[in-house]
Design an enzyme around this catalytic site. Structure first.
Site, PDB file in Angstrom:
ATOM      1  N   HIS A 642       1.237  -0.938   0.037  1.00  0.00           N
ATOM      2  CA  HIS A 642      -0.322   0.344   0.253  1.00  0.00           C
ATOM      3  C   HIS A 642       1.228   1.321  -0.089  1.00  0.00           C
ATOM      4  CE1 HIS A 642       0.360  -0.158   4.203  1.00  0.00           C
ATOM      5  NE2 HIS A 642       0.057   1.227   3.890  1.00  0.00           N
ATOM      6  N   ASP A 696      -0.901  -7.349   1.289  1.00  0.00           N
ATOM      7  CA  ASP A 696      -0.307  -6.089   2.050  1.00  0.00           C
ATOM      8  C   ASP A 696       1.452  -6.326   1.928  1.00  0.00           C
ATOM      9  OD1 ASP A 696       0.559  -3.315   1.741  1.00  0.00           O
ATOM     10  OD2 ASP A 696      -0.415  -3.140   3.602  1.00  0.00           O
ATOM     11  N   GLY A 787       5.826   2.682  14.678  1.00  0.00           N
ATOM     12  CA  GLY A 787       5.613   1.725  14.069  1.00  0.00           C
ATOM     13  C   GLY A 787       4.935   2.765  12.592  1.00  0.00           C
ATOM     14  N   SER A 789       4.051   2.435   8.543  1.00  0.00           N
ATOM     15  CA  SER A 789       3.074   1.045   7.135  1.00  0.00           C
ATOM     16  C   SER A 789       4.610   0.927   6.218  1.00  0.00           C
ATOM     17  CB  SER A 789       2.155   2.475   6.479  1.00  0.00           C
ATOM     18  OG  SER A 789       1.552   2.696   6.603  1.00  0.00           O
ATOM     19  N   GLY A 790       4.224  -0.176   6.304  1.00  0.00           N
ATOM     20  CA  GLY A 790       5.448  -1.386   6.230  1.00  0.00           C
ATOM     21  C   GLY A 790       6.802  -1.203   6.453  1.00  0.00           C
TER      22      GLY A 790
END
Ligand code: NAG
Ligand code: NAG
Ligand code: NAG
Ligand code: CA
Ligand code: CA
Ligand code: CA
Length: 839
Positions: A642, A696, A787, A789-790
């Site tokens: 994403h 994802d 944290g 994304s990814g």
């Protein structure tokens, strides 16, 4: 007695009279036995063998006894004692610092003579004395540092130790009889040296700090080669009178086991056990600097190594600072403020006493909150607080404290800090605040232990006070589970194998019957079905944790070695044990390790430098940090699909818009070891679903391979059969970026999260597929987003090695308390990753 016959024929030894133990020592073969042997003629051969055995046993016994009574008494132990002698009849001269000077030799000879005389006149010592060597002098009037050597019979060690412990007093008593040319001594201390300090290959350096100049020193060979084996190096550091020494280790990397290689720092020029400041080994992260400050103008640094496994070593700076700058304590007024232990964040000095008096406006009270509190000593039982401590209202505090808060009944508070002569620590940082006794926590919740926490944390299922008082007397909300003991816990902690309620009621709904045990997939089967070589669970988990690792028929759940044999062990890869016949489970394990020892510094969400060396910050050129990623080799990164989907404004799917920062700790602050790299290509998973976030995951290839280093290192990839069970604690890291909105923190953040039972997560969140896993936050602030994304979901496995369990995907992926985060389950993509990257 018959036994004497055997003795006479076989042995020429006559026990000494009075050695009673001899007689009892041979009674194990009773005389009656030998009579029986004589009667049975046909079994003569047997008799002879028995006799021979008997004689052999007897000779060995005799030999041992002879050794015991004859030689052991004479067996000598070489012992070294370190001593200091305060000579009052001399004044210090600069030449005494130079051991090659005639002045040094002359005074050393006098000291050595005097020691010899003293030891010769002490009956317990005279016979065993070998020699004394003076190694250094320092001011005060003159302090001599020497080593005395003795060859002591093993059974006399204690007597010699105690004679030497008393020798100082003996010397003082004898002073009146001294000849005028002999030295007058004010004080003398002699103590056994740690035997490890007597290792070979000595080297020594004498360094005098120059005013306003920072000197440097390093272990032999640093940084070009590892430190040598079997080494014993000493650095004698001096400052001018009135100054103290500050020793700051810039780099520190030794073997992790202090019984092998270690550094010791003494608050003296001699290795006296009563003056040890610190003993350290392992590796220190630059974010936890190791800075020691002496109490006087001398310091001794020792490096001791054993015969194998060498590490880079250390580099340190030393300088002299005015002794006054060591002053501490004082009067604190005003209604809030801070204070710290002396030298903080450097280690406090030995033998210090400080007193802070806090006074706030009348009718108010004082509350002190210790944000850091580290006052531990090796080998000292916690809570005895007899060595270093903080004292408030006659109550002493020591050791490591996580959440120490102390309040007063009046508008005054007195805080005393004490450190003794040995072993120092980092100390404390504290804040104080005045409060209204009737309203101790304005617009906050007042915990029973006097902490104040945000009202939002009340009844949220997390113990924020430290004593759970914020979680008492709550009405459970719809997303909470009502424990039998009336606590409320987030529903996602139900059935994860961890007793969150305290009375286990959150685990009861899914508990197995007493004669049953649970499979990894949640099924209950009879305990007898475990390890019977049959897959009764359906996921092989009843056969995967048996005592012996054996080869089994392969199933989709069993680990397959390279030679296609399957073994029944859970998570065998890179656990340090060769489980496969072809050793393939341990073959590709240059991953998942961290350069620095796990930190003892508790609390806080800031990561240490080098703690997560696979963490990548993905920047969109021109707009900064946007997503996280993980290093899996020197060429490949794993991130979320994403993150690389185009939107109306930015073509995120194009490699050219991205740049990867590796070895980055704080955004905007490129360290020496930070590497910035362009991206060659991006490969999102072909089945990524933009609506459900299924699959994802994406791979990014770096433009050119990165040089791996202590702060850039790949994380291990789990095989498809690797198990990350519900209830396991794992870590998420990042700067708090969601693709939609920028990052929240400058320094890399970490948060502990726990894997949630799949069934439970599916029931709480919609659209959870088997390719996703859920985890909830265990630690961390309320609103902080930790944290990216990814970014990685890192799991600490056997041997302390870390594996990539997941990729931060959606939900409250950046780890907020109220909702589970959803992560891409990396085990599902092991084959795909290898296919594309070869990793
Ligand atoms: C370390 O000290 C030596 C002299 O003792 C000096 O020549 C050298 O330049 C110093 N190195 C650094 C990095 O400060
Ligand atoms: C500390 O007191 C000062 C005024 O004396 C005030 O401005 C400041 O906000 C206070 N800080 C805290 C953390 O309460
Ligand atoms: C997960 O939760 C379900 C009930 O919601 C339970 O039946 C199952 O045993 C749990 N799984 C594990 C591994 O505990
Ligand atoms: Ca709470
Ligand atoms: Ca639970
Ligand atoms: Ca293994």
């Amino acid at each position: 007695m018959n036994k004497m016959d055997y003795l006479d024929s076989g042995m020429r030894y006559n026990p000494k009279s009075g050695d009673d133990s001899w007689d009892t020592g041979v009674q194990f073969l009773p005389a009656s036995n030998s009579k029986k042997l004589e009667k049975k003629g046909p079994k003569k051969a047997l008799a002879i063998v028995a006799v021979l055995v008997f004689i052999t046993v007897l000779s060995v016994m005799t030999g041992l006894l002879v050794w015991h009574f004859h030689f052991r008494k004479e067996m000598k132990v070489f012992k070294m004692y370190a001593g200091t002698m305060h000579i009052t009849s001399e004044t210090f001269q600069d030449a005494y610092e130079d051991s090659a000077s005639p002045e040094f030799s002359a005074l050393a000879a006098k000291v050595q003579d005097q020691l010899k005389t003293l030891y010769s006149n002490t009956p317990q010592l005279a016979r065993y004395y070998v020699r004394s060597t003076v190694n250094a002098f320092s001011e005060g009037s003159v302090i001599a540092y020497y080593i005395s050597e003795f060859d002591v019979p093993a059974n006399q060690e204690a007597a010699v130790d105690s004679a030497l412990a008393e020798i100082g007093k003996r010397l003082l008593r004898g002073q009146r009889k001294l000849a005028p040319e002999q030295l007058r001594v004010g004080e003398m201390v002699t103590l056994p040296v740690d035997p490890r300090m007597a290792r070979n290959n000595k080297c020594s350096y004498n360094l005098h700090a120059k005013p306003g100049v920072t000197g440097n020193l390093s272990s032999p060979g640093f940084p070009n080669s590892p430190y040598p084996t079997d080494t014993h190096c000493l650095w004698r550091l001096r400052a001018d009178p009135g100054y103290v020494l500050k020793l700051n280790f810039i780099t520190f990397s030794l073997e992790d086991d202090c019984s092998k290689d270690f550094v010791r720092v003494y608050d003296s020029l001699g290795p006296l056990e009563t003056r040890v400041l610190a003993e350290k080994c392992g590796t220190f992260s630059p974010s936890q600097p190791l800075v020691l400050i002496s109490s006087g103008n001398v310091m001794l640094l020792a490096l001791v190594t054993d015969d194998n496994r060498n590490f880079p070593g250390f580099k340190a700076e030393y300088s002299q600072i005015l002794k006054d700058s060591n002053a501490c304590g004082g009067q604190l007024t005003g209604n809030n403020g801070t204070f710290t232990s002396p030298n903080y964040p450097a280690f406090y000095s030995p033998s210090m006493d400080c007193t802070w008096k806090i006074q706030v406006a009348a009718r108010l009270s004082v509350k002190v909150t210790f944000t850091k509190f580290l006052m531990s000593e090796p080998g000292v039982k916690l809570k005895s607080c007899t060595k270093d401590y903080v004292e408030i209202n006659t109550q002493r505090y020591c050791g490591d404290e996580k959440m120490l808060v102390v309040s007063s009944q009046t508008n005054e508070m007195t805080i005393r800090f004490h450190s003794d002569a040995t072993y120092v620590d980092r100390g404390f940082a504290a804040q104080y605040k005045a409060f209204e006794p009737s309203n101790p926590c304005p617009s906050q919740f007042h915990c029973a232990n006097d902490r104040c926490v945000s009202e939002k944390l009340r009844c949220d299922g997390w113990n924020d006070c430290g004593d759970s008082s914020d979680e008492l007397a709550c009405t459970c909300k719809t997303d909470q589970f009502a424990c039998k003991n009336s606590l409320c816990k987030p529903k996602f902690w139900v059935c994860d194998g961890v007793n969150d309620c305290g009375d286990n009621s959150d685990e009861e709904p899914c508990a197995c019957k007493s004669d049953q045990a649970k499979c990894r997939n949640g099924k209950c089967i009879s305990k007898k079905m475990f390890c019977d070589r049959r897959d009764d669970c359906g996921d092989g988990s009843d056969e995967s944790e048996c005592d012996n690792t054996v080869v089994i028929d392969c199933t989709e759940f069993s680990y397959k070695c390279k030679n296609n044999q399957c073994i029944n062990k859970k998570n065998p890869e890179c656990d340090g044990v060769e489980d496969c016949a072809d050793r393939s489970d341990e073959a590709a394990c240059n991953c998942g390790t961290r350069p620095y020892k796990h930190s003892r510094i508790v609390g806080g969400q800031n990561a240490e430098e080098g703690e997560w060396p696979w963490q990548v910050s993905l920047h969109v050129k021109g707009s900064g940090h946007t997503c996280g990623a993980s290093v899996i080799s020197n060429r490949w990164l794993v991130t979320a699909a994403h993150c690389v989907q185009d939107d109306l404004k930015v073509k995120y799917s194009q490699a050219s818009v991205w740049e990867a920062y590796m070895g980055l700790h704080a955004q905007g602050q490129l360290g020496k070891s930070t590497v910035k790299s362009n991206i060659k290509r991006i490969i999102p998973h072909p089945n990524y679903n933009t609506y459900t976030f299924d699959n994802d995951i994406a791979l990014m290839e770096l433009e050119s391979p990165v040089t791996l280093s202590s702060v850039i290192w790949p994380i291990c990839l789990p095989e498809s059969t690797f198990v990350f069970p519900a209830g396991k604690s794992v870590w998420i890291t990042g700067w708090g970026a969601t693709k939609e909105g920028g990052f929240g923190a400058t320094v890399l953040q970490k948060a502990e999260v726990r894997i949630i039972n799949e069934t439970v997560c599916s029931s709480l969140m919609s659209d959870i597929t088997s390719r996703m896993m859920c985890a909830g936050v265990l630690t961390g602030g309320v609103d902080a987003c930790q944290g990216d994304s990814g970014g990685p979901l890192s799991s600490i496995e056997a041997n302390g090695r870390l594996f990539l369990a997941g990729v931060v995907s959606w939900g409250d992926g950046c780890a907020r308390r109220n909702k589970p985060g959803v992560y891409t389950r990396v085990t599902m993509y092991r084959g795909w990753i290898t296919e594309i990257t070869g990793v």
